[in-house]
Design a protein around this motif. Structure first.
Motif, PDB file in Angstrom:
ATOM      1  N   PRO A 124      -6.369  11.434   3.232  1.00 16.83           N
ATOM      2  CA  PRO A 124      -4.937  11.701   3.363  1.00 16.83           C
ATOM      3  C   PRO A 124      -4.579  13.162   3.117  1.00 16.83           C
ATOM      4  O   PRO A 124      -3.511  13.618   3.530  1.00 16.83           O
ATOM      5  CB  PRO A 124      -4.304  10.814   2.283  1.00 16.83           C
ATOM      6  CG  PRO A 124      -5.335   9.830   1.912  1.00 16.83           C
ATOM      7  CD  PRO A 124      -6.652  10.463   2.175  1.00 16.83           C
ATOM      8  N   LEU A 125      -5.458  13.900   2.445  1.00 19.67           N
ATOM      9  CA  LEU A 125      -5.104  15.269   2.064  1.00 19.67           C
ATOM     10  C   LEU A 125      -5.401  16.282   3.159  1.00 19.67           C
ATOM     11  O   LEU A 125      -4.898  17.392   3.139  1.00 19.67           O
ATOM     12  CB  LEU A 125      -5.871  15.673   0.799  1.00 19.67           C
ATOM     13  CG  LEU A 125      -5.631  14.759  -0.393  1.00 19.67           C
ATOM     14  CD1 LEU A 125      -6.446  15.224  -1.589  1.00 19.67           C
ATOM     15  CD2 LEU A 125      -4.154  14.705  -0.731  1.00 19.67           C
ATOM     16  N   GLN A 126      -6.260  15.894   4.119  1.00 14.90           N
ATOM     17  CA  GLN A 126      -6.604  16.842   5.172  1.00 14.90           C
ATOM     18  C   GLN A 126      -5.595  16.696   6.289  1.00 14.90           C
ATOM     19  O   GLN A 126      -5.637  15.758   7.063  1.00 14.90           O
ATOM     20  CB  GLN A 126      -8.013  16.560   5.696  1.00 14.90           C
ATOM     21  CG  GLN A 126      -9.052  16.633   4.604  1.00 14.90           C
ATOM     22  CD  GLN A 126     -10.359  16.017   5.055  1.00 14.90           C
ATOM     23  OE1 GLN A 126     -10.379  14.978   5.707  1.00 14.90           O
ATOM     24  NE2 GLN A 126     -11.449  16.651   4.694  1.00 14.90           N
ATOM     25  N   GLU A 127      -4.666  17.669   6.368  1.00 13.22           N
ATOM     26  CA  GLU A 127      -3.581  17.520   7.318  1.00 13.22           C
ATOM     27  C   GLU A 127      -3.838  18.344   8.568  1.00 13.22           C
ATOM     28  O   GLU A 127      -4.375  19.445   8.501  1.00 13.22           O
ATOM     29  CB  GLU A 127      -2.273  17.960   6.672  1.00 13.22           C
ATOM     30  CG  GLU A 127      -1.084  17.516   7.475  1.00 13.22           C
ATOM     31  CD  GLU A 127       0.069  17.164   6.567  1.00 13.22           C
ATOM     32  OE1 GLU A 127       1.125  16.836   7.092  1.00 13.22           O
ATOM     33  OE2 GLU A 127      -0.077  17.239   5.354  1.00 13.22           O
ATOM     34  N   LEU A 128      -3.511  17.763   9.699  1.00 14.43           N
ATOM     35  CA  LEU A 128      -3.637  18.496  10.955  1.00 14.43           C
ATOM     36  C   LEU A 128      -2.294  19.152  11.250  1.00 14.43           C
ATOM     37  O   LEU A 128      -1.252  18.501  11.236  1.00 14.43           O
ATOM     38  CB  LEU A 128      -4.008  17.537  12.083  1.00 14.43           C
ATOM     39  CG  LEU A 128      -4.237  18.180  13.445  1.00 14.43           C
ATOM     40  CD1 LEU A 128      -5.527  18.975  13.450  1.00 14.43           C
ATOM     41  CD2 LEU A 128      -4.245  17.139  14.535  1.00 14.43           C
ATOM     42  N   ALA A 129      -2.324  20.441  11.488  1.00 15.34           N
ATOM     43  CA  ALA A 129      -1.071  21.125  11.795  1.00 15.34           C
ATOM     44  C   ALA A 129      -1.301  22.056  12.970  1.00 15.34           C
ATOM     45  O   ALA A 129      -2.291  22.773  13.030  1.00 15.34           O
ATOM     46  CB  ALA A 129      -0.595  21.915  10.584  1.00 15.34           C
ATOM     47  N   LEU A 148       0.830  -1.196   0.000  1.00 12.55           N
ATOM     48  CA  LEU A 148       0.000   0.000   0.000  1.00 12.55           C
ATOM     49  C   LEU A 148       0.866   1.248   0.000  1.00 12.55           C
ATOM     50  O   LEU A 148       1.891   1.304   0.676  1.00 12.55           O
ATOM     51  CB  LEU A 148      -0.872   0.023   1.261  1.00 12.55           C
ATOM     52  CG  LEU A 148      -1.964  -1.043   1.348  1.00 12.55           C
ATOM     53  CD1 LEU A 148      -2.607  -0.990   2.708  1.00 12.55           C
ATOM     54  CD2 LEU A 148      -2.978  -0.827   0.256  1.00 12.55           C
ATOM     55  N   SER A 149       0.426   2.243  -0.741  1.00 10.05           N
ATOM     56  CA  SER A 149       1.089   3.545  -0.650  1.00 10.05           C
ATOM     57  C   SER A 149       0.649   4.196   0.654  1.00 10.05           C
ATOM     58  O   SER A 149      -0.359   3.790   1.235  1.00 10.05           O
ATOM     59  CB  SER A 149       0.685   4.403  -1.838  1.00 10.05           C
ATOM     60  OG  SER A 149      -0.638   4.824  -1.660  1.00 10.05           O
ATOM     61  N   PRO A 150       1.386   5.217   1.116  1.00  6.82           N
ATOM     62  CA  PRO A 150       0.982   5.881   2.365  1.00  6.82           C
ATOM     63  C   PRO A 150      -0.448   6.402   2.292  1.00  6.82           C
ATOM     64  O   PRO A 150      -1.219   6.248   3.244  1.00  6.82           O
ATOM     65  CB  PRO A 150       1.983   7.031   2.500  1.00  6.82           C
ATOM     66  CG  PRO A 150       3.140   6.639   1.665  1.00  6.82           C
ATOM     67  CD  PRO A 150       2.641   5.728   0.586  1.00  6.82           C
ATOM     68  N   ALA A 151      -0.829   6.994   1.158  1.00  5.59           N
ATOM     69  CA  ALA A 151      -2.185   7.542   1.037  1.00  5.59           C
ATOM     70  C   ALA A 151      -3.215   6.426   1.161  1.00  5.59           C
ATOM     71  O   ALA A 151      -4.229   6.561   1.847  1.00  5.59           O
ATOM     72  CB  ALA A 151      -2.337   8.260  -0.301  1.00  5.59           C
ATOM     73  N   GLU A 152      -2.935   5.308   0.506  1.00  4.93           N
ATOM     74  CA  GLU A 152      -3.877   4.191   0.566  1.00  4.93           C
ATOM     75  C   GLU A 152      -4.014   3.662   1.989  1.00  4.93           C
ATOM     76  O   GLU A 152      -5.111   3.342   2.448  1.00  4.93           O
ATOM     77  CB  GLU A 152      -3.426   3.066  -0.365  1.00  4.93           C
ATOM     78  CG  GLU A 152      -3.701   3.368  -1.817  1.00  4.93           C
ATOM     79  CD  GLU A 152      -3.095   2.321  -2.735  1.00  4.93           C
ATOM     80  OE1 GLU A 152      -3.687   2.049  -3.769  1.00  4.93           O
ATOM     81  OE2 GLU A 152      -2.018   1.782  -2.407  1.00  4.93           O
ATOM     82  N   SER A 153      -2.875   3.578   2.676  1.00  2.68           N
ATOM     83  CA  SER A 153      -2.969   3.047   4.035  1.00  2.68           C
ATOM     84  C   SER A 153      -3.730   4.008   4.939  1.00  2.68           C
ATOM     85  O   SER A 153      -4.413   3.570   5.871  1.00  2.68           O
ATOM     86  CB  SER A 153      -1.579   2.736   4.598  1.00  2.68           C
ATOM     87  OG  SER A 153      -0.756   3.855   4.475  1.00  2.68           O
ATOM     88  N   VAL A 154      -3.647   5.315   4.659  1.00  2.22           N
ATOM     89  CA  VAL A 154      -4.428   6.265   5.461  1.00  2.22           C
ATOM     90  C   VAL A 154      -5.920   6.033   5.239  1.00  2.22           C
ATOM     91  O   VAL A 154      -6.707   5.987   6.188  1.00  2.22           O
ATOM     92  CB  VAL A 154      -4.046   7.718   5.108  1.00  2.22           C
ATOM     93  CG1 VAL A 154      -5.071   8.680   5.703  1.00  2.22           C
ATOM     94  CG2 VAL A 154      -2.664   8.044   5.617  1.00  2.22           C
TER      95      VAL A 154
END
Lengths: 424, 301
Positions: free
Chosen positions: B135-140, B2-8
């Motif tokens: 995966p695109l919604q990042e918490l910062a 799995l790519s990182p995005a897929e695993s998310v």
């Protein structure tokens, strides 16, 4: 103005869903329509997939088939598992709708997103109905209305006493299937105009509103048809004037307002009437208690001319203003008259009422002691409640059953019944 | 692999399953299985109003508005659905549900029509969600980047639910199976009921931000119903429903990738398929077991 044929079709549609929804309401199946609406989605998608045809008749046939399969599965689940009916509804709803979403996304990927127009079924839309589509909707509505009118007697029997209906030869299974078919038909009707989520409101709303206005099935059906039709028309007009409000939500908002209004002021079950009725009953109990108390005082001191409520236990706790209000009301109604300052005596009319109340009280005490063998200190409280609700017939029945006793268990004399022409 | 995005995406699905399965079991046992459905639709006007009032796109404001609307919906259903006598006629409870939540949803759709120009919210995303975008919604926080926001929110929700169930396990169990005894022992089933409603509301809101109503409702209903068919013990039901939910998330994701369809829909549908499997093949009470028993009975008798 929107097209007048559209308004006619919407009125028919609202009346049809209102009628069918009333039976679902009475069968406690209001949420079944929610499940059927969601279950229709895969049917619509499959119908389009197989036929490649997106005419409304074809899509609605697919929806109807899927709805019936869903309702059948629900029945099977309730019969073969421990799941309760609402859990089974949830299972059918989720499984079918998720399948519908999968199919829809596949179709949209193949055929281009909005080209199919299938997504209109999720939110509903009436703005771009063609003549042919309106004809289909109108015809289905009329068919539903006609079925309900023709089979009114059978459906009524099925809703209120299916066992009796079975003995008369009205097949329970057939009527249950018929009602499911009607319900699925009404659901697919409203799918196109209000969409998957709001369809349940179009079926349950008119029935819920009409139920607040009458206890009779015929009147409830008429009311539901009227509320359904008028809400659809009003919603369509509203959304025509307010561009942000799509037709489906506008219809449902109007309908919700009608339901809210009915729940507050419907004469059969509405809140206002209920409060009014219970307030009037409480007031009557208050008056009757005061009259009965004056009667008992007169019994205890036959030689005194007038009495006051001051010494009576149940009035000692209540404020003076309440006593004044009750006494004034009784004077106004001619039940009591002032004998001397702050002393009252019963008038002829007041005596009749008081005699009836006390008679009911003491007869009931006798009944409880004789027939239920309750100890003497358990009798009074129950009789206090019952004395206000006896009808004249019940009271005489009771007296006859007890063979006209002269005294109650506490040794008080039971006043005789009022005879025609007898003076007090 | 799995790519990182897929695993998310996959992890989001599993977390939603864990989040929903626990309160879902108690909803099922308390005969409130459709409450999640009602709440998940009723939160729409809350979101719209929260935005209209504060003009803030802060996620916490939105969630607070959504939760308030969900609770208001449940309260209204209970007031209208009270048995006759207490407040006049009222409605049967199912009809009260059927009338109240569409009204909320309709109000929400109209309100969003008004505020939609300012906010990227449409009813579509409330229903289907956009788990693919997780995966695109990042918490910062400041300059500290913490990874996908849905994972944090869902993780917190799952933790709260787990805590709720473990701490109040005894009380919940008693309230489900013998509410009278629970009241007698001073466990206050009404307070517990509202706590459960709040938990479901919070779960719905937390999940819907990532995945949409359809997946939330599916995971609230289907895995607990599946587990209910497989076991008679509450502990077993809780564990099983979490496992079934997680399995549905994984298999659903595989299915969605394979046929290239909507991910949330595929996960929900897989949960439905697992339910059907349990219905047919459950060891003691499944359709197949019943059939075998009946055939044996016929052969012997």
């Amino acid at each position: 103005m929107p097209d007048w044929t559209l308004l006619v079709v919407l009125a028919l549609l609202g009346a049809a869903t209102g009628l069918v929804g009333t039976f679902a309401f009475l069968r406690r199946q209001s949420l079944l329509s929610d499940t059927l609406a969601h279950a229709a989605l895969p049917g619509i998608c499959l119908a389009y997939w197989w036929t490649g045809n997106k005419s409304l008749a074809v899509l609605l046939t697919g929806a109807l088939a899927a709805g019936l399969v869903g309702s059948l599965w629900h029945t099977l689940l309730v019969q073969t598992t421990r799941l309760k009916t609402e859990a089974a509804l949830g299972v059918v709803l989720c499984t079918f709708f998720a399948a519908g979403i999968v199919l829809l996304s596949l179709l949209q990927a193949h055929a281009g997103a909005s080209q199919t127009g299938l997504d209109r079924f999720i939110y509903g839309q009436v703005a771009y109905l063609t003549d042919e589509q309106m004809l289909v909707l109108g015809a289905v509505s009329l068919a539903l209305i006609a079925t309900v009118v023709v089979l009114y007697k059978e459906l009524k029997l099925f809703c209120f006493d299916p066992d009796y209906g079975q003995t008369l030869g009205f097949s329970r299974r057939f009527l249950s299937l018929l009602l499911s078919t009607l319900l699925a038909g009404a659901v697919i009707l409203s799918l196109r105009s209000t969409g998957v989520v709001l369809t349940v409101a179009l079926l349950a709303g008119p029935a819920a509103a009409a139920r607040q206005w009458s206890h009779r099935l015929g009147l409830c059906l008429l009311g539901a048809a009227f509320f359904g039709a008028s809400s659809c028309i009003a919603g369509a007009l509203l959304s025509f004037h307010i561009p942000q409000a799509a037709t489906g939500p506008a219809i449902v908002l109007v309908l919700s307002a009608v339901v809210a209004l009915s729940i507050v002021c419907g004469p059969a079950r509405g809140w206002l009437w209920h409060f009014l009725r219970s307030w009037r009953f409480r007031r009557r109990v208050e008056y009757e208690n005061a009259l009965a108390d004056l009667f008992r005082l007169a019994e205890a001191q036959p030689e005194a001319a007038g009495f006051s409520l001051e010494g009576v236990a149940r009035w000692q706790q209540s404020p003076a203003s309440r006593k004044r209000r009750v006494l004034r009301a009784l004077v106004q109604r001619g039940f009591i008259e002032p004998a001397e300052p702050h002393r009252w005596r019963l008038t002829h009319a007041g005596l009749r009422v008081a005699r009836r109340i006390v008679r009911g009280h003491r007869l009931w005490e006798t009944y409880l002691a004789q027939n239920l063998h309750l100890p003497a200190d358990h009798l009074h409280r129950d009789a206090e409640a019952m004395e206000h609700v006896f009808s004249a017939e019940t009271l005489e029945e009771l007296a006859r059953g007890l063979q006209y006793p002269a005294h109650d268990p506490h040794g008080h004399a039971i006043p005789p019944a009022e005879q025609e022409g007898q003076d007090a | 692999m799995l790519s990182p995005a897929e695993s998310v995406v996959l992890l989001t699905g599993i977390l939603v399953a864990c989040c929903c399965a626990l309160p879902g079991c108690f909803l099922l046992l308390r005969r409130m299985a459709l409450l999640g459905d009602a709440i998940s639709h009723a939160i729409l006007p809350g979101i719209a109003l929260a935005f209209a009032l504060t003009h803030s796109r802060n996620i916490m404001v939105m969630l607070a508005g959504a939760l308030a609307a969900g609770l208001a919906c449940v309260a209204l259903i209970q007031i209208l659905g009270r048995p006759a006598g207490a407040t006049g006629g009222g409605l049967p409870e199912d009809a009260a549900t059927a009338v109240v939540f569409p009204a909320f949803f309709a109000l929400g759709v109209v309100l969003i029509g008004y505020v939609a120009r300012h906010v990227d919210l449409d009813p579509d995303c409330v229903i289907y969600g956009s788990i693919e975008l997780a995966p695109l919604q990042e918490l910062a926080i400041g300059s500290l980047r913490l990874g996908p926001r849905p994972l944090w929110i869902l993780g917190a929700a799952a933790l709260i639910n787990l805590l709720f169930v473990t701490v109040l396990y005894k009380e919940l169990k008693l309230a489900c199976f013998d509410p009278d005894l629970a009241a007698l022992l001073g466990f206050r089933p009404r307070a517990l009921h509202w706590l459960l409603v709040m938990l479901v509301g919070g779960t719905t809101v937390a999940c819907f931000e990532a995945v949409g109503a359809i997946l939330v409702v599916s995971f609230l209903v289907l895995p607990p119903a599946t587990a209910y068919l497989l076991t008679h013990r509450l502990t077993g039901m809780l564990v099983l429903s979490v496992s079934v939910g997680a399995l549905a998330a994984v298999l659903g994701y595989v299915l969605a990738v394979w046929i290239n369809s909507n991910v949330a829909g595929a996960m929900g549908w897989t949960a439905g398929l697992l339910f059907v499997c349990a219905w047919v093949f459950a060891p003691k009470r499944g359709l197949a077991a019943n059939l075998v028993r009946r055939l044996r009975g016929a052969a012997e008798g």
